[in-house]
Design a protein around this motif. Structure first.
Motif, PDB file in Angstrom:
ATOM      1  N   LEU A 224     -16.524   1.086  25.891  1.00  0.00           N
ATOM      2  CA  LEU A 224     -17.034   0.202  24.835  1.00  0.00           C
ATOM      3  C   LEU A 224     -15.978  -0.812  24.411  1.00  0.00           C
ATOM      4  CD1 LEU A 224     -19.020   2.609  22.460  1.00  0.00           C
ATOM      5  CD2 LEU A 224     -19.918   0.528  23.521  1.00  0.00           C
TER       6      LEU A 224
ATOM      7  N   ARG B  71     -17.335  -4.290  25.024  1.00  0.00           N
ATOM      8  CA  ARG B  71     -18.057  -4.704  23.814  1.00  0.00           C
ATOM      9  C   ARG B  71     -17.158  -4.925  22.598  1.00  0.00           C
ATOM     10  NH1 ARG B  71     -23.721  -5.234  25.233  1.00  0.00           N
ATOM     11  NH2 ARG B  71     -24.191  -4.864  23.033  1.00  0.00           N
TER      12      ARG B  71
ATOM     13  N   GLU C 208     -18.012  -2.503  18.003  1.00  0.00           N
ATOM     14  CA  GLU C 208     -18.996  -1.524  18.483  1.00  0.00           C
ATOM     15  C   GLU C 208     -18.388  -0.134  18.591  1.00  0.00           C
ATOM     16  OE1 GLU C 208     -21.916  -1.911  21.352  1.00  0.00           O
ATOM     17  OE2 GLU C 208     -22.399  -4.013  20.943  1.00  0.00           O
TER      18      GLU C 208
ATOM     19  N   TYR D 290     -20.160   2.990  16.685  1.00  0.00           N
ATOM     20  CA  TYR D 290     -20.505   4.171  17.481  1.00  0.00           C
ATOM     21  C   TYR D 290     -19.707   5.388  17.032  1.00  0.00           C
ATOM     22  CZ  TYR D 290     -20.975   7.125  21.655  1.00  0.00           C
ATOM     23  OH  TYR D 290     -21.212   8.162  22.521  1.00  0.00           O
TER      24      TYR D 290
ATOM     25  N   VAL E  82     -23.197   0.411  29.765  1.00  0.00           N
ATOM     26  CA  VAL E  82     -22.648  -0.045  28.490  1.00  0.00           C
ATOM     27  C   VAL E  82     -22.519  -1.567  28.396  1.00  0.00           C
ATOM     28  CG1 VAL E  82     -20.483  -0.104  27.150  1.00  0.00           C
ATOM     29  CG2 VAL E  82     -21.527   2.085  27.775  1.00  0.00           C
TER      30      VAL E  82
ATOM     31  N   GLY F 294     -24.659  -1.434  25.370  1.00  0.00           N
ATOM     32  CA  GLY F 294     -23.744  -1.075  24.304  1.00  0.00           C
ATOM     33  C   GLY F 294     -23.710   0.403  23.974  1.00  0.00           C
ATOM     34  N   TYR F 295     -23.524   0.700  22.663  1.00  0.00           N
ATOM     35  CA  TYR F 295     -23.288   2.081  22.253  1.00  0.00           C
ATOM     36  C   TYR F 295     -24.513   2.980  22.429  1.00  0.00           C
ATOM     37  CZ  TYR F 295     -25.271   0.217  17.890  1.00  0.00           C
ATOM     38  OH  TYR F 295     -26.062  -0.402  16.959  1.00  0.00           O
TER      39      TYR F 295
END
Length: 506
Positions: free
Chosen positions: A265, A269, A273, A277, A408, A412-413
């Protein structure tokens, strides 16, 4: 009655028929398991409340980016601490009851002293290196905090397993409760006095370990006698290392399953994030530990003593029953979380963290499966076939990392949460399939399936409740689900529950 004698079949039971005697042998440790699980519950209830309070407070003080930096630092410290300590900590807990039963604690304490010396030297070197590395990334204060945390946590983690292994739930409760409160208190105090820097969260954790380490060491010294501070390679050290090294790699793979998604992540990201998360992941971990830690801490010494008494077949039945009840409780916890997740997160987290509520349920489900698999692989631990556990943990970790790399960047999360669920489930399946070659992990699939259907009905009924404000809606939904689920499980397991309440043997 002496606790250790409670796991033996007494002379009078030899007059029972074989089936009745086996049932008696299984149900005695099961009752002890339930009693000890309740004794250990405060050791996780108060820390879970403290973790809940930490999330509530710190997601309102810190931005997702700063909270993400703190989470990344902990995600780096944890796997390094595993490498430093678990190769020694696991056999320290695993073999305590055996050496004690044999009246051979002198050998045990000399081995423990040698292991402490090795971990101490390695911890100093690793702590300095980690401090330099993290200082380069995020600053000197958080780097020094990380280095000190690694050193003190390594010492603490090495000798802590002796406490539950020696059937000392009171002191374990004391340590866990006080540590959680100290860590929260130190972190808050540093933030109030010195400002909102993520380093103070790390310093708070480290100081909590530091205050309690002398008390822990004193208690362990009383149990094993005065430690001998010398290093000679003996057959006992070789045995500890042979058992512990695969376990260390297993724990390392487990840590990668736990924190590896945050590295991905961060790369794809960013820290924001990671923070969102991690806050939701921490809440899921707190809920899961509230369920699993008392169960696992109660199960471990009981199974070890049964193994020392050569009750192999009864161990198989006991693990199967423990797993069934653990999963029945887990389904209840998961269902309650599912029907309250959105409302719960809106009340607990700061505004910037609330969007991550979708990660809560899959992460919690994955952790429940992971903890169940720890019961399932006890047969491999007992027979010292830890390489099998290592193999499947590495497979699950590689699968987790690969899926995170694949999913991911786009999702994402949320993708990280579901890859966590898949990977933990994969490990549980592989352990179940392999266990038949050691001590079979029997799972009552019919019972678990029926409980899942009952939970599904409870979830559907709970979602029909819609009131304001959201706090009352969460309470009402949780209440509806729990009433439906508890009634269904009681109907399903009424005979066993009635026997347990009356203290009867099956």
């Amino acid at each position: 009655m002496n606790i250790k004698r409670a796991f033996r079949i007494n002379i009078g039971e030899t007059l029972l028929p074989d089936a009745a005697r086996a049932s008696s042998a299984v149900n005695r440790p099961l009752r002890r398991f339930a009693q000890d699980a309740l004794r250990y519950l405060p050791a996780k209830l108060i820390p879970s409340v403290a973790a809940f309070a930490s999330v509530f407070i710190f997601t309102r003080i810190f931005t997702p980016e700063d909270y993400g930096i703190y989470s990344l630092v902990i995600s780096i410290v944890a796997p390094v601490a595993v490498v430093l300590t678990e190769w020694a900590a696991q056999p320290t807990g695993r073999f305590f009851s055996e050496y004690e039963r044999q009246g051979n604690l002198q050998t045990y304490r000399s081995t423990l002293g040698a292991l402490l010396m090795v971990v101490g030297v390695a911890g100093c070197i690793a702590g300095i290196g980690l401090a330099v590395f993290i200082s380069h990334l995020w600053g000197l204060s958080i780097g020094l905090a990380a280095g000190f945390l690694l050193l003190i946590q390594s010492f603490y983690s090495l000798i802590l397993p002796i406490i539950p292994a020696s059937l000392d739930p009171w002191f374990y409760r004391f340590l866990e409760v006080v540590r959680a409160l100290l860590q929260l208190g130190f972190s808050l105090s540093l933030i109030l006095l010195l400002g909102t820097h993520p380093a103070f969260l790390v310093w708070g954790m480290a100081l909590g370990f530091a205050v309690l380490s002398p008390l822990l060491f004193q208690r362990v010294s009383k149990k094993v006698g005065g430690l001998q501070w010398s290093f000679h390679i003996t057959s006992d050290i070789r045995r500890f290392v042979r058992y512990g090294l695969p376990m260390m790699v297993w724990f390392f793979a487990g840590q990668l399953l736990n924190v590896g998604d945050r590295y991905v992540l961060q790369v794809f990201r960013g820290s924001t994030e990671v923070g969102i998360y991690s806050a939701n992941y921490s809440l899921a971990t707190g809920v899961a530990s509230l369920l699993s830690a008392p169960v696992m801490l109660a199960a471990f010494p009981i199974i070890m003593y049964m193994w020392a008494d050569r009750q192999r077949e009864n161990i198989r039945k006991t693990i199967s029953s423990m797993t069934e009840w653990y999963l029945l409780l887990g389904i209840g916890i998961l269902g309650s979380t599912l029907v309250t997740a959105r409302d719960l997160i809106s009340l607990v987290f700061g505004q910037a963290f609330r969007e991550g509520h979708t990660a809560l349920v899959p992460v919690l489900a994955g952790q429940i499966l992971w903890q169940a698999s720890i019961l399932g692989h006890k047969g491999m631990e007992l027979t010292e076939n830890t390489k099998v556990m290592l193999k499947w943990a590495c497979v699950a970790a590689v699968a987790n990392f690969g899926l995170n790399i694949l999913l991911v960047p786009s999702y994402g999360y949320l993708a990280a949460a579901y890859t966590t669920l898949f990977s933990y489930g994969l490990y549980a399946f592989l352990i179940w399939r392999s266990s038949k070659y050691y001590i079979a992990w029997d799972i009552h699939f019919k019972s678990i399936g029926l409980a899942s259907l009952i939970a599904t009905l409870g979830i559907i009924l709970a979602y029909t409740a819609r009131i304001e404000p959201v706090l009352w809606q969460a309470i009402l939904r949780a209440g509806i689900f729990l009433i439906v689920y508890a009634a269904g499980v009681f109907s399903l397991k009424r005979k066993e529950i009635r026997r347990a309440l009356k203290g009867e043997e099956q």
